[in-house]
Every structure is written in C-alpha cells, then in structure tokens.
Design a protein around this motif. Sequence first.
Motif, mmCIF file in Angstrom:
data_model
loop_
_atom_site.group_PDB
_atom_site.id
_atom_site.type_symbol
_atom_site.label_atom_id
_atom_site.label_comp_id
_atom_site.label_asym_id
_atom_site.label_seq_id
_atom_site.Cartn_x
_atom_site.Cartn_y
_atom_site.Cartn_z
ATOM 1 N N THR A 15 -38.533 5.161 0.444
ATOM 2 C CA THR A 15 -38.518 4.509 1.751
ATOM 3 C C THR A 15 -37.074 4.297 2.173
ATOM 4 O OG1 THR A 15 -39.234 2.568 3.018
ATOM 5 C CG2 THR A 15 -38.570 2.195 0.749
ATOM 6 N N SER A 16 -36.835 4.208 3.465
ATOM 7 C CA SER A 16 -35.532 3.781 3.976
ATOM 8 C C SER A 16 -35.628 2.383 4.566
ATOM 9 C CB SER A 16 -35.036 4.771 5.042
ATOM 10 O OG SER A 16 -35.985 4.899 6.088
ATOM 11 N N GLY A 83 -34.356 6.572 -7.903
ATOM 12 C CA GLY A 83 -33.698 5.281 -7.728
ATOM 13 C C GLY A 83 -32.430 5.153 -8.545
ATOM 14 N N THR A 84 -32.441 5.699 -9.759
ATOM 15 C CA THR A 84 -31.241 5.660 -10.594
ATOM 16 C C THR A 84 -30.136 6.510 -9.986
ATOM 17 O OG1 THR A 84 -32.594 5.321 -12.575
ATOM 18 C CG2 THR A 84 -30.338 6.085 -12.904
ATOM 19 N N ALA A 85 -30.490 7.685 -9.467
ATOM 20 C CA ALA A 85 -29.491 8.535 -8.811
ATOM 21 C C ALA A 85 -28.862 7.812 -7.625
ATOM 22 C CB ALA A 85 -30.142 9.835 -8.361
ATOM 23 N N HIS A 86 -29.694 7.145 -6.832
ATOM 24 C CA HIS A 86 -29.185 6.381 -5.685
ATOM 25 C C HIS A 86 -28.223 5.297 -6.145
ATOM 26 C CE1 HIS A 86 -29.331 4.041 -1.909
ATOM 27 N NE2 HIS A 86 -29.477 2.982 -2.700
ATOM 28 N N ASP A 116 -31.499 16.554 3.349
ATOM 29 C CA ASP A 116 -31.057 16.106 4.666
ATOM 30 C C ASP A 116 -31.053 14.582 4.753
ATOM 31 O OD1 ASP A 116 -30.908 18.755 5.401
ATOM 32 O OD2 ASP A 116 -32.947 18.799 6.213
ATOM 33 N N HIS A 117 -30.115 14.057 5.515
ATOM 34 C CA HIS A 117 -30.055 12.631 5.845
ATOM 35 C C HIS A 117 -29.948 11.740 4.610
ATOM 36 C CE1 HIS A 117 -31.115 14.115 9.769
ATOM 37 N NE2 HIS A 117 -32.291 14.557 9.331
ATOM 38 N N GLY A 118 -29.318 12.253 3.556
ATOM 39 C CA GLY A 118 -29.053 11.427 2.387
ATOM 40 C C GLY A 118 -30.191 11.271 1.421
ATOM 41 N N ALA A 119 -31.322 11.913 1.660
ATOM 42 C CA ALA A 119 -32.441 11.836 0.725
ATOM 43 C C ALA A 119 -32.187 12.772 -0.451
ATOM 44 C CB ALA A 119 -33.743 12.213 1.421
ATOM 45 N N TRP A 120 -32.547 12.322 -1.653
ATOM 46 C CA TRP A 120 -32.395 13.131 -2.850
ATOM 47 C C TRP A 120 -33.758 13.558 -3.370
ATOM 48 C CZ3 TRP A 120 -28.039 14.692 -5.782
ATOM 49 C CH2 TRP A 120 -26.819 14.358 -5.186
ATOM 50 N N SER A 281 -34.061 6.226 -0.580
ATOM 51 C CA SER A 281 -33.978 4.997 -1.372
ATOM 52 C C SER A 281 -33.060 4.021 -0.653
ATOM 53 C CB SER A 281 -33.428 5.271 -2.779
ATOM 54 O OG SER A 281 -34.271 6.133 -3.502
ATOM 55 N N VAL A 282 -33.320 2.727 -0.842
ATOM 56 C CA VAL A 282 -32.482 1.692 -0.237
ATOM 57 C C VAL A 282 -32.319 0.556 -1.241
ATOM 58 C CG1 VAL A 282 -34.499 0.623 0.878
ATOM 59 C CG2 VAL A 282 -32.205 0.172 1.765
#
Length: 292
Positions: A15-16, A83-86, A116-120, A281-282
């Motif tokens: 989610t963002s 989540g860990t990557a973020h 795209d847009h920072g999603a991994w 992720s946020v």
Amino acid sequence: MSQSSVRFKQVDVFTSVPFKGNPLAVVFDADALSGDEMQAIARWTNLSETSFLLAPTDERADYRVRIFTTKGELPFAGHPTLGTAHAFLESGRAPKTPRRLVQECGAGLVDLAEGDHGAWAFAAPPARMTPLAPAHHDALRAALRTDAIDFTAAPTGVDNGAPWLVARLESAQAVLALDVDYEALTTIADSVGAHGLAAYAPHDANGPATFEVRCLMTGLGNGEDPVTGSANASIAMLLAQQNRRPGTRYTARQGTVLGRDGRVHVAYDDAAGRIWVGGHSVTTIDGTCRLA
C-alpha cells in the motif's frame, strides 16, 4: 543482549496509504541477536512477521534477513521481503546495483527490482507443487462452507518457502463470503504440507482488481493475513501452470474483509522465465527499539 537498543521501523506493505496494507516490523543491525532473542521480539511486536537485518554472508547479497512470525522462523515470506527492502533503502543504504537488490534469506538469494513510481518487486522463488488429492475435495468444500470452489483448477499445495494450499473460487464475492471451519481446514492443509489456504477468484471486468485474494492461516495460528506476497507468488505460479494466466500483468486485491486495501502487482517475464510480485510500501513508525 550486548546492545541496549537498535534502529526500528514499522512498514506498511502493499500500500502507499498508511494502515491499509500489511504491517511489518524491521529490526536493524541484528547480528548480535540470537535466534531466541529475535523470536522474543517477534512475539512482542505481535505482527504476522518481524524481519531482522544482518550483514550478508554471500558477497552477491546486499543484506541478509531472518524472518520470524510470533511462533517461528520462516525461510522466506513475501511482504517481509518487500518491507525489508523498503526499510533498507529508506535508511540511506545504497544497493550494489542501481534499482536492483539481492536479499539473502533462509530460502537462498532472492532478486528484487525497482519498478515504476518507487514500487519494488521480488522474483518469485522456485516452488514445489502438490495437488490436493481428489478424495479431499468434498472435505475442502465442507471446511470452506461453500459450493463455489472451481475444481476445474485443481486445488494445489505450493511451497516457495511459505507453503500455501491454493484454491480458486468461482467469483470474488464467493471469496469475500468465506467463513471457514479452521479445524477442518488445518487437516486438509496439512495433507499437502501447507500452513494455510490462499483462496482467490476473478473480479468482473470492471472490478477493482483482476483477482480478489484471502489468506487463511492454520499452521502458524488461525486467522487471516492482511496481504501476502508469498501466497500471491504461489497463485501466480499456479495460474501459469494451469494455463489460466490473465495476460502478462495483473493486480490482486487483498485484505478487504479486514478493512485493508492491499494491492499486489504481478508481472510475467517470459523471456527470463521469472514472475515478479510487487507493490508499494510506506513507513508508519521510525525510531529505536530498546533491548535492555
């Protein structure tokens, strides 16, 4: 514990928008912690998973991670991987290769790529598949309390480090309406070595996503996981095996009945023979965790 505190983040994955995904606790610089100490922290956070960042032992990896539920350690799990990557990148650490990461975990090395847009997204690990014996089909119908299971897509145990029994239902509405008998479901999931059921079904053409997904856990304690990377990887692999892929890209929605709004993005890279599972992720909590 030789450390008095460590850096700590809580990240909402898939989610963002804060509080709409699946939360993950991330403990940094955990090399000095024993497995028992990690387990104690994971029990305390009381989240579906807690990840611990360590120095890699493989020179190809950017970092190593150990992943714990409240009851035990997992060799791999999807939402902790993202989540860990973020958390790793947000802390200011740079990947060895731009827009790429390599995670070392109990399942081996897992590749991640920035979209795209920072999603991994992570590359789905190899999986072992065990079809559910037809003799268990009536029991599965009874355990799920539904006649809407699509048995033309054989329910199958898929183990990519986090083992799920994957079952396709006839409609998204049938998935949302599930009210299961967990005791009966546990017996059926155990028959294929799974720790829970990943139920999915297609939405209508103009629906909010391609598929609706629910993940109902058994082996690690009864309950529903909000948004699940490993299970969505399992579903994606089974869709390919059963020739039911909806093209090269699709989106799954998960967590609806829990008041979440998770979105999982799946892409098939046929040239490389890979399946990428990703999402945003946020960070919701950023600080330190006192250890002693």
